[in-house]
Design a protein around this motif. Structure first.
Motif: not given
Length: 551
Positions: A363-367, A373-376, A411-419
């Motif tokens: 829902d958040e990353s694939a509308s 989702f599968s295409k990602a 191995n650095m923690e990040v707040s977000a990834f691209p969808g």
């Protein structure tokens, strides 16, 4: 045909049916919400099934979802006479439909794991002298010390769990002995609670059954032994020696061993069907009862797992079924004696953040689109360029972590990834966690390993491709709608064929085959050989941070 081939053929369901002049075995499942039965013919095809749903068909017991949740919200029970009356109802339905009971060669069954039934002193006499003129529930009304039985949903025995672990040297020691650390739903702690809270009911119990052995007892007209596989879900059975642990028995309640009886191999023929069923329904006197087992072990039989295989149920929670040769009991997961091979083991691992987590990221990353989702997954590389994610919106069981944690290739923690990276990080992370924790229990991928995928997400080929890549093994899909029932019918054929002396795989080789859904991509093994140790180390980092006391 040489002698060896003849012996092997003589153990097939068709040969058994032809030799005995009968055509089928019955598989039963006494589950939380219903009693179900299937009939499986000599070609291993299901040709009859029926069920009785507790809430709908037996409303007089006032259950919701087949259970009573008590005021403390921790105690959960089911009425034992509801289970008995459900068996009466389903047998009458079969009779009304014209089912020919004289064609039944043998039967076996499954019960919801961990639940316990307490037979009152004198009940064995009633069981052995049932009148065919009356239904079972009318004759067994006064045969139980407690009318509401504790089941697997109960979580009211924390104190008894601590007592049990302390008595044997801690949770890891108990796991090494019995296959699991102490769990509130496991039968040992439930028996201990009954003895402590209601010693009179305990002392008046001449036999304590699991739901599985209770159901088998109804068919035998006498007490059926507990089988090794379901007995492994009690925190009482030494899984290596396949005998009760005296230390565990002693801490739970006095005289417990005599109330439990001796456990038996899961493929044992425990006797012939009671004359009650011969006279009331037309079963043949020679119809055999093969030991009943738990619903999870019966499902392993229904899916026909073999050494090195793994089944992944991708549902609300994700569950792994593993076939193990050399188990390594741990503080997570459960190891049981294998229901179809007495020399081997099976393991269960449960992951709470399953399909609901996948749907949230969709829902958040694939509308909200599974297609996107599968295409990602298709557009991102195996290994996700080193980006790893942990997604636990509810407290996870395996391991105990909550929250979302993302790490880049350094191995650095990040707040977000691209969808699209987020989607692959989720699916790769879920499957890497499953492989790491399976290997923690002693599982190893073998050249002949098959992965059987079931549940909602097993319909998504791109998710299954990631599963195949992470495990380095082909993924198959299989219909498991009635796997505990069908597995019970298969086990009945196995027991008839000679049980421990005959390979289960030989008995069920003509059953419908699963469909190949995905094979590992070239280079997958190298990619994940590098990623799996990183994922495991990061999981440990998150765990240690979560457990660090506040300054």
């Amino acid at each position: 045909m040489d002698a060896r081939t003849h012996r092997r053929a003589a153990g097939t369901p068709r040969a058994l049916a032809e030799r005995a002049g009968r055509r089928c075995c019955l598989g039963w499942d006494f589950s939380t919400q219903q009693v179900k039965v299937v009939a499986v013919d000599a070609e291993l095809n299901v040709f009859y099934e029926d069920s009785v749903h507790f809430d709908r068909d037996l409303p007089e017991f006032g259950t919701q979802g087949g259970v009573h949740v008590h005021k403390d919200r921790l105690t959960v029970t089911s009425p034992v006479l509801m289970w008995v009356q459900a068996l009466d109802l389903i047998l009458e339905k079969m009779k009304s439909s014209g089912f020919d009971f004289s064609q039944v060669l043998a039967l076996s069954g499954a019960g919801q794991q961990h639940g316990s039934v307490y037979w009152k002193t004198g009940a064995s006499l009633v069981l052995s002298s049932l009148s065919p003129a009356l239904p079972l529930h009318q004759q067994l009304q006064s045969c139980f010390s407690i009318s509401d039985c504790p089941i697997w949903m109960d979580s009211s025995t924390t104190a008894q769990c601590h007592q049990l672990e302390a008595a044997v040297g801690g949770p890891q020691a108990l796991s090494c002995l019995t296959g699991s650390r102490a769990y509130e739903r496991f039968t040992g702690s439930q028996i201990a609670k009954l003895f402590q809270k209601n010693p009179e009911a305990y002392s008046h119990s001449e036999r304590i059954s699991l739901v599985s052995s209770f159901a088998a007892s109804l068919f035998l007209g006498g007490y059926s032994p507990i089988d090794y596989s379901d007995g492994s879900g009690m925190n009482l059975l030494q899984i290596q020696e396949k005998a009760w642990s005296q230390a565990c028995l002693d801490v739970c309640a006095p005289h417990l061993e005599e109330k439990l009886g001796s456990p038996v191999p899961s493929c044992s023929v425990v006797g012939a069907i009671s004359s009650y069923y011969v006279q009331r329904y037309g079963f043949l006197p020679g119809c055999k009862v093969v030991a009943f087992t738990g619903d999870n072990p019966a499902s392993l039989a229904g899916m026909r797992l073999e050494e090195g295989d793994i089944a992944v149920s991708l549902g609300t929670s994700d569950t792994l079924f593993l076939w193990l040769q050399k188990p390594m009991p741990a503080l997570e997961g459960h190891i049981f004696c294998n229901p179809v091979d007495a020399q081997h083991y099976m393991a269960l691992l449960c992951f709470k953040n399953g399909s609901l987590m996948r749907e949230k990221i969709r829902d958040e990353s694939a509308s909200c689109s599974w297609n996107k989702f599968s295409k990602a997954l298709q557009s991102t590389a195996m290994g996700n360029n080193g980006n790893l994610g942990f997604y636990f919106d509810v407290m996870e069981i395996t391991p105990e972590i909550i929250g979302r944690h993302r790490f880049n290739e350094e191995n650095m923690e990040v707040s977000a990834f691209p969808g699209d990276v987020e989607i692959r990080a989720l699916i790769e992370g879920q499957f890497m966690a499953k492989r790491i924790h399976a290997e923690g229990l002693g599982y190893r991928v073998m050249p002949k390993t098959k992965i059987l995928a079931t549940g909602g997400a097993s319909h998504n080929k791109d998710i299954l491709q990631v599963l195949a890549d992470v495990f380095g093994a082909p993924v198959y899909v299989i219909d498991t709608t009635s796997s505990a029932c069908v597995g019970s019918a298969y086990r009945a054929f196995h027991g008839l064929a000679g049980g421990t002396g005959v390979a289960f795989s030989e008995v069920v080789k003509s059953a419908p085959q699963p469909s190949l859904a995905a094979t590992p991509n070239p280079g997958a093994s190298q990619v994940y050989a590098a990623l799996l140790p990183r994922y495991s180390a990061l999981e440990q980092r998150i765990l240690s941070t979560a457990q660090r006391p506040l300054e």
